[in-house]
Design a protein around this motif. Structure first.
Motif, PDB file in Angstrom:
ATOM      1  N   LEU A   1       5.523  -9.226  -4.546  1.00 47.86           N
ATOM      2  CA  LEU A   1       4.634  -8.250  -4.390  1.00 47.86           C
ATOM      3  C   LEU A   1       4.409  -6.923  -4.604  1.00 47.86           C
ATOM      4  O   LEU A   1       3.291  -6.164  -5.341  1.00 47.86           O
ATOM      5  CB  LEU A   1       4.530  -8.544  -2.611  1.00 47.86           C
ATOM      6  CG  LEU A   1       3.997  -9.364  -2.077  1.00 47.86           C
ATOM      7  CD1 LEU A   1       4.728  -9.120  -0.191  1.00 47.86           C
ATOM      8  CD2 LEU A   1       2.538 -10.315  -2.680  1.00 47.86           C
ATOM      9  N   GLU A   2       5.867  -6.289  -4.836  1.00 47.96           N
ATOM     10  CA  GLU A   2       5.779  -4.856  -5.588  1.00 47.96           C
ATOM     11  C   GLU A   2       5.283  -4.887  -6.822  1.00 47.96           C
ATOM     12  O   GLU A   2       4.823  -4.044  -7.001  1.00 47.96           O
ATOM     13  CB  GLU A   2       7.421  -4.502  -4.737  1.00 47.96           C
ATOM     14  CG  GLU A   2       7.848  -3.355  -6.041  1.00 47.96           C
ATOM     15  CD  GLU A   2       6.757  -1.906  -4.703  1.00 47.96           C
ATOM     16  OE1 GLU A   2       6.296  -1.183  -5.805  1.00 47.96           O
ATOM     17  OE2 GLU A   2       6.086  -2.010  -4.526  1.00 47.96           O
ATOM     18  N   GLU A   3       5.958  -5.707  -7.569  1.00 52.27           N
ATOM     19  CA  GLU A   3       5.832  -6.204  -8.903  1.00 52.27           C
ATOM     20  C   GLU A   3       4.455  -6.283  -9.420  1.00 52.27           C
ATOM     21  O   GLU A   3       3.820  -5.650  -9.990  1.00 52.27           O
ATOM     22  CB  GLU A   3       6.420  -7.449  -9.428  1.00 52.27           C
ATOM     23  CG  GLU A   3       6.659  -7.483 -10.928  1.00 52.27           C
ATOM     24  CD  GLU A   3       7.403  -8.328 -11.672  1.00 52.27           C
ATOM     25  OE1 GLU A   3       7.079  -8.714 -12.910  1.00 52.27           O
ATOM     26  OE2 GLU A   3       8.258  -9.013 -11.223  1.00 52.27           O
TER      27      GLU A   3
ATOM     28  N   ILE B   1      13.982 -15.398   1.374  1.00 53.47           N
ATOM     29  CA  ILE B   1      13.225 -15.569   0.350  1.00 53.47           C
ATOM     30  C   ILE B   1      12.284 -14.081   0.821  1.00 53.47           C
ATOM     31  O   ILE B   1      11.445 -14.350   0.500  1.00 53.47           O
ATOM     32  CB  ILE B   1      12.782 -16.991   1.648  1.00 53.47           C
ATOM     33  CG1 ILE B   1      11.869 -17.914   0.578  1.00 53.47           C
ATOM     34  CG2 ILE B   1      12.538 -16.939   2.992  1.00 53.47           C
ATOM     35  CD1 ILE B   1      11.307 -17.230  -0.488  1.00 53.47           C
ATOM     36  N   ARG B   2      12.481 -13.719   2.124  1.00 54.00           N
ATOM     37  CA  ARG B   2      11.163 -12.734   2.939  1.00 54.00           C
ATOM     38  C   ARG B   2      11.574 -11.588   1.405  1.00 54.00           C
ATOM     39  O   ARG B   2      10.572 -11.591   1.496  1.00 54.00           O
ATOM     40  CB  ARG B   2      11.250 -12.269   3.934  1.00 54.00           C
ATOM     41  CG  ARG B   2      10.715 -13.458   5.111  1.00 54.00           C
ATOM     42  CD  ARG B   2      10.637 -12.709   6.396  1.00 54.00           C
ATOM     43  NE  ARG B   2      10.068 -14.587   7.572  1.00 54.00           N
ATOM     44  CZ  ARG B   2      10.000 -14.049   8.367  1.00 54.00           C
ATOM     45  NH1 ARG B   2      10.896 -12.964   8.923  1.00 54.00           N
ATOM     46  NH2 ARG B   2      10.324 -15.102   9.293  1.00 54.00           N
ATOM     47  N   ARG B   3      13.045 -11.719   1.385  1.00 52.81           N
ATOM     48  CA  ARG B   3      12.539 -10.448  -0.130  1.00 52.81           C
ATOM     49  C   ARG B   3      12.367 -10.906  -1.539  1.00 52.81           C
ATOM     50  O   ARG B   3      12.139  -9.637  -1.912  1.00 52.81           O
ATOM     51  CB  ARG B   3      13.937  -9.843  -0.278  1.00 52.81           C
ATOM     52  CG  ARG B   3      14.478  -8.787  -0.699  1.00 52.81           C
ATOM     53  CD  ARG B   3      16.038  -8.198  -0.229  1.00 52.81           C
ATOM     54  NE  ARG B   3      17.258  -9.464  -0.527  1.00 52.81           N
ATOM     55  CZ  ARG B   3      18.001  -9.585   0.342  1.00 52.81           C
ATOM     56  NH1 ARG B   3      18.047  -9.903   0.985  1.00 52.81           N
ATOM     57  NH2 ARG B   3      18.471 -11.037   0.143  1.00 52.81           N
TER      58      ARG B   3
ATOM     59  N   GLU C   1       5.239  -7.591   3.169  1.00 47.78           N
ATOM     60  CA  GLU C   1       4.593  -6.392   2.626  1.00 47.78           C
ATOM     61  C   GLU C   1       2.768  -6.327   2.149  1.00 47.78           C
ATOM     62  O   GLU C   1       2.821  -6.337   0.718  1.00 47.78           O
ATOM     63  CB  GLU C   1       5.901  -5.665   1.840  1.00 47.78           C
ATOM     64  CG  GLU C   1       6.456  -5.733   2.751  1.00 47.78           C
ATOM     65  CD  GLU C   1       8.121  -4.264   1.979  1.00 47.78           C
ATOM     66  OE1 GLU C   1       7.594  -4.914   0.713  1.00 47.78           O
ATOM     67  OE2 GLU C   1       8.841  -4.809   2.816  1.00 47.78           O
ATOM     68  N   LEU C   2       2.567  -6.874   2.688  1.00 50.76           N
ATOM     69  CA  LEU C   2       1.046  -6.693   2.524  1.00 50.76           C
ATOM     70  C   LEU C   2       0.366  -5.915   3.396  1.00 50.76           C
ATOM     71  O   LEU C   2       0.619  -5.184   4.746  1.00 50.76           O
ATOM     72  CB  LEU C   2       0.677  -7.946   1.933  1.00 50.76           C
ATOM     73  CG  LEU C   2       0.234  -9.209   3.047  1.00 50.76           C
ATOM     74  CD1 LEU C   2      -0.949  -9.964   2.478  1.00 50.76           C
ATOM     75  CD2 LEU C   2       1.594  -9.476   2.567  1.00 50.76           C
ATOM     76  N   ASN C   3      -1.350  -5.385   4.033  1.00 49.77           N
ATOM     77  CA  ASN C   3      -1.554  -5.515   4.771  1.00 49.77           C
ATOM     78  C   ASN C   3      -1.416  -5.566   6.155  1.00 49.77           C
ATOM     79  O   ASN C   3      -1.133  -6.971   5.910  1.00 49.77           O
ATOM     80  CB  ASN C   3      -3.307  -5.207   4.820  1.00 49.77           C
ATOM     81  CG  ASN C   3      -4.157  -4.508   5.792  1.00 49.77           C
ATOM     82  OD1 ASN C   3      -4.414  -5.157   6.603  1.00 49.77           O
ATOM     83  ND2 ASN C   3      -4.578  -3.817   5.324  1.00 49.77           N
ATOM     84  N   ALA C   4      -0.729  -4.661   7.043  1.00 51.49           N
ATOM     85  CA  ALA C   4      -0.104  -4.937   8.181  1.00 51.49           C
ATOM     86  C   ALA C   4      -0.910  -6.492   8.636  1.00 51.49           C
ATOM     87  O   ALA C   4      -0.511  -7.242   9.508  1.00 51.49           O
ATOM     88  CB  ALA C   4       0.098  -4.595   9.329  1.00 51.49           C
ATOM     89  N   GLN C   5      -2.103  -6.405   9.043  1.00 50.51           N
ATOM     90  CA  GLN C   5      -3.268  -7.130   9.801  1.00 50.51           C
ATOM     91  C   GLN C   5      -3.627  -8.372   8.074  1.00 50.51           C
ATOM     92  O   GLN C   5      -4.526  -9.346   8.901  1.00 50.51           O
ATOM     93  CB  GLN C   5      -4.296  -6.304  10.172  1.00 50.51           C
ATOM     94  CG  GLN C   5      -3.812  -5.487  10.828  1.00 50.51           C
ATOM     95  CD  GLN C   5      -3.080  -5.424  12.404  1.00 50.51           C
ATOM     96  OE1 GLN C   5      -3.476  -6.553  12.936  1.00 50.51           O
ATOM     97  NE2 GLN C   5      -2.322  -5.228  12.483  1.00 50.51           N
ATOM     98  N   ALA C   6      -2.861  -8.539   7.442  1.00 49.36           N
ATOM     99  CA  ALA C   6      -3.429 -10.398   6.074  1.00 49.36           C
ATOM    100  C   ALA C   6      -2.829 -11.234   7.905  1.00 49.36           C
ATOM    101  O   ALA C   6      -2.389 -11.304   8.478  1.00 49.36           O
ATOM    102  CB  ALA C   6      -2.603 -10.454   5.300  1.00 49.36           C
ATOM    103  N   ARG C   7      -4.158 -12.477   7.213  1.00 57.00           N
ATOM    104  CA  ARG C   7      -3.881 -13.360   7.561  1.00 57.00           C
ATOM    105  C   ARG C   7      -2.769 -13.926   6.555  1.00 57.00           C
ATOM    106  O   ARG C   7      -2.941 -14.406   4.854  1.00 57.00           O
ATOM    107  CB  ARG C   7      -4.834 -14.087   7.660  1.00 57.00           C
ATOM    108  CG  ARG C   7      -5.624 -13.405   8.806  1.00 57.00           C
ATOM    109  CD  ARG C   7      -7.972 -14.006   8.390  1.00 57.00           C
ATOM    110  NE  ARG C   7      -7.510 -15.960   8.660  1.00 57.00           N
ATOM    111  CZ  ARG C   7      -8.399 -16.676   8.685  1.00 57.00           C
ATOM    112  NH1 ARG C   7      -9.389 -16.585   7.666  1.00 57.00           N
ATOM    113  NH2 ARG C   7      -7.771 -17.939   8.514  1.00 57.00           N
TER     114      ARG C   7
END
Length: 610
Positions: free
Chosen positions: A259-261, A251-253, A319-325
């Motif tokens: 997100l990549e798309e 599911i994370r993949r 895989e978005l900004n590492a600090q994203a909420r």
């Protein structure tokens, strides 16, 4: 041993591994409704060049034309050196996209913002540390203090400050600095709302400065390779830690792929996304987080956690900004999750004065009933029939799926998604087809396909479409070409739909009775879910999916769960409302209810049900 997967993949199967297992291990798309047991017939692949002899399962699920064309079930194929395999890559006609893109933002208050500041340079007279300098200016501009500074920010401040003459942009929440960037980047602030469905996953990219939905993408949940419904996935997760990890990774993949798309299709970098909201049923919630889901499947059906949760993207490996909420909407109970809360937020009319029923139709079906005295929610074991699983020629709403059916004395006419040759039938087509078959006399109210020899009033052209099948009879909806099979509905297919719709109808009757009202006292019945958007009120009433009620009271709202995730992304007050809802809604477990069992038996009939 090497196998070629067209157009350009080469995989190496392991010893004693079936082709299905090899495809799953290499994350290649293959339907696995029955978890490789050879009973569903959905994992079709085409073998080019060498074609292995058909097995008993192949012969059971594939017709002669398919067998001669090299089609086999992946779960029955033993890999051999040099095999060339073509998978069934059918592009999705994304029904989720159009409805969401029409959303209009009313309130924009995401609880996260970008602030541009100009700091003074350090001097011998002003030797404050770089971090102190930044925080002092930022606090002056925003009126808030930022006492908790993480190591991530501390390590970046010296270089960022000096990269553009001591000017920088800080991305902040109420009391925390999430990110710093040199210069002024205040016009680039983005978030994503994620709907994690049992069958499919959708992600909406949103400009948090303007409130605009920029793009929506969706794809099949990669967990379907391990089972079609939540129970089969819980069972798989319970087999071993490795199995549970496989579901979490899948599911994370899937989310990361979407997100990549989004990044490819827009000019938004993944590191510019600072907030994500997620809705999903309780099982999807647990499997995403890697929580123990085993107690959801046995009485008393207990979740690890129902309250709203927040993590960083780094914690969840997204895989978005590492600090994203990352905010997950709360669950209500064992099989009534954050997607139901999201649907209520996304369809707030169900909270207005009066008696209102919300039905979230999908692989898992949830019901929410609000009266002037109580709020109740439950789930029904509808199963995945509405998504096409368990139906011989059932499929998701993709190109080639029959989505609408009309039957007359002259025969059958239908509409196909993508206006191409029919290759199967999706949920909306299935419901309309069965209603039309009932109205035309092809089946009776018990769901039995009539004997054409004894059906004196049945039109000749319809009699010609009824033929013997392996168990009972089947009815031909669409005659196939030389390359494809006939699309039929069998006695078994009709039975699967009856089980699904019967569970929904019985659940409604049970919930209404528990609330102390009658069906006729309902002021509205709201159907939620992308699938429900394409249903017609007359069809769902005629087959008894919903108890008989005035047609004008039935309305559809599209994928309200995803809308709720979007609203919670745009306005943190909507998230606060979701938290209050989960505290107030009473969860009803139907599993041991004799009332539900009694209603279920009566709800199997294909007719308007009181």
């Amino acid at each position: 041993m090497k196998i070629t997967i067209l157009p350009n993949r080469v995989i190496i199967p392991e010893d004693q591994e079936t082709l299905m297992e090899a495809l799953i291990r290499h994350h290649l798309p293959v339907q696995n409704i029955c978890n490789g047991k050879g009973t569903c017939g959905k994992c079709k692949v085409r073998m080019l060049g060498y074609v292995s002899p058909p097995t008993d399962s192949d012969k059971k699920h594939l017709n002669n034309i398919e067998l001669q064309a090299g089609l086999r079930l992946a779960c029955t194929v033993k890999p051999e050196e040099g095999m060339v395999i073509e998978l069934n890559f059918v592009e999705s006609q994304d029904r989720k996209v159009s409805a969401l893109l029409e959303m209009k933002t009313t309130t924009l208050n995401p609880g996260i913002e970008k602030v541009f500041i100009q700091s003074s340079k350090p001097t011998l007279e002003d030797e404050r540390g770089d971090c102190d300098r930044v925080v002092d200016v930022l606090s002056t501009v925003t009126g808030r203090s930022y006492d908790k500074i993480g190591l991530y920010i501390l390590s970046k401040i010296p270089d960022i400050l000096r990269a553009d003459k001591f000017s920088l942009t800080a991305t902040v929440t109420e009391d925390k600095i999430l990110e710093i960037e040199s210069g002024d980047t205040t016009n680039r602030l983005y978030g994503v709302a994620v709907d994690v469905g049992t069958t499919s996953v959708a992600v909406a990219l949103i400009d948090l400065n303007q409130g605009n939905i920029l793009k929506v993408v969706s794809t099949e949940n990669e967990q379907t390779a391990y089972g079609a419904d939540v129970i089969s996935r819980i069972s798989f997760a319970m087999e071993s830690q490795e199995s549970a990890m496989a579901l979490r990774v899948a599911i994370r993949r899937t989310i990361n792929h979407l997100l990549e798309e989004l990044s490819v299709q827009t000019n938004v970098g993944k590191d510019e996304i600072f907030k994500m909201t997620i809705v999903g049923n309780t099982t999807m919630h647990h499997l995403l987080l890697g929580l123990d889901a085993s107690h959801l499947a046995v009485s008393p059906f207990v979740a690890v956690c129902n309250k709203p949760l927040e993590f960083s993207a780094m914690e969840l490996g997204l895989e978005l900004n590492a600090q994203a909420r990352i905010l997950l909407l709360p669950n209500i109970g064992s099989f009534v999750g954050g997607d139901t809360i999201g649907a209520i937020v996304g369809a707030p009319a169900v909270l207005e004065p009066g008696n209102h029923l919300l039905i979230d139709l999908g692989t898992n079906c949830e019901l929410f009933l609000k009266t002037d005295h109580s709020m109740l929610a439950c789930s029904t074991a509808a199963g995945p029939a509405f998504e096409g699983a368990g139906i011989a020629y059932g499929m998701r709403a993709k190109q080639g799926a029959i989505e609408s059916v009309t039957i007359s004395e002259e025969g059958v006419s239908f509409q196909v998604i993508g206006e191409q040759e029919a290759i199967g039938i999706c949920g909306s087509g299935l419901i309309e087809a069965i209603d039309e078959m009932r109205q035309s006399g092809v089946i009776n109210k018990q769901g039995k396909i009539v004997d054409p020899e004894k059906a004196e009033t049945l039109a000749i052209r319809l009699k010609e479409r009824i033929r013997p099948a392996e168990k009972g009879r089947e009815f031909v909806l669409a005659y196939g070409s030389d390359q494809g099979p006939d699309i039929t509905l069998s006695q078994k297919d009709i039975g699967e739909l009856q089980l699904a719709k019967g569970a929904v109808c019985a659940g409604i009757k049970t919930l209404v009775e528990m609330a102390g009202i009658t069906v006729s006292e309902l002021d509205s019945v709201t159907l939620s879910g992308t699938f429900a958007t394409y249903l017609k009120a007359i069809n769902i009433l005629n087959i008894g999916l919903v108890p008989d009620i005035a047609e004008y009271k039935i309305k559809t709202v599209g994928n309200a769960a995803h809308v709720g995730a979007i609203l919670a992304l745009l306005d943190h007050k909507e998230m606060a409302m979701a938290t209050e809802l989960y505290k107030k809604i009473s969860h009803v477990e139907l599993g041991g209810s004799s009332t539900f069992s009694n209603y279920f038996m009566d709800s199997m009939y294909l007719e308007r049900l009181n």
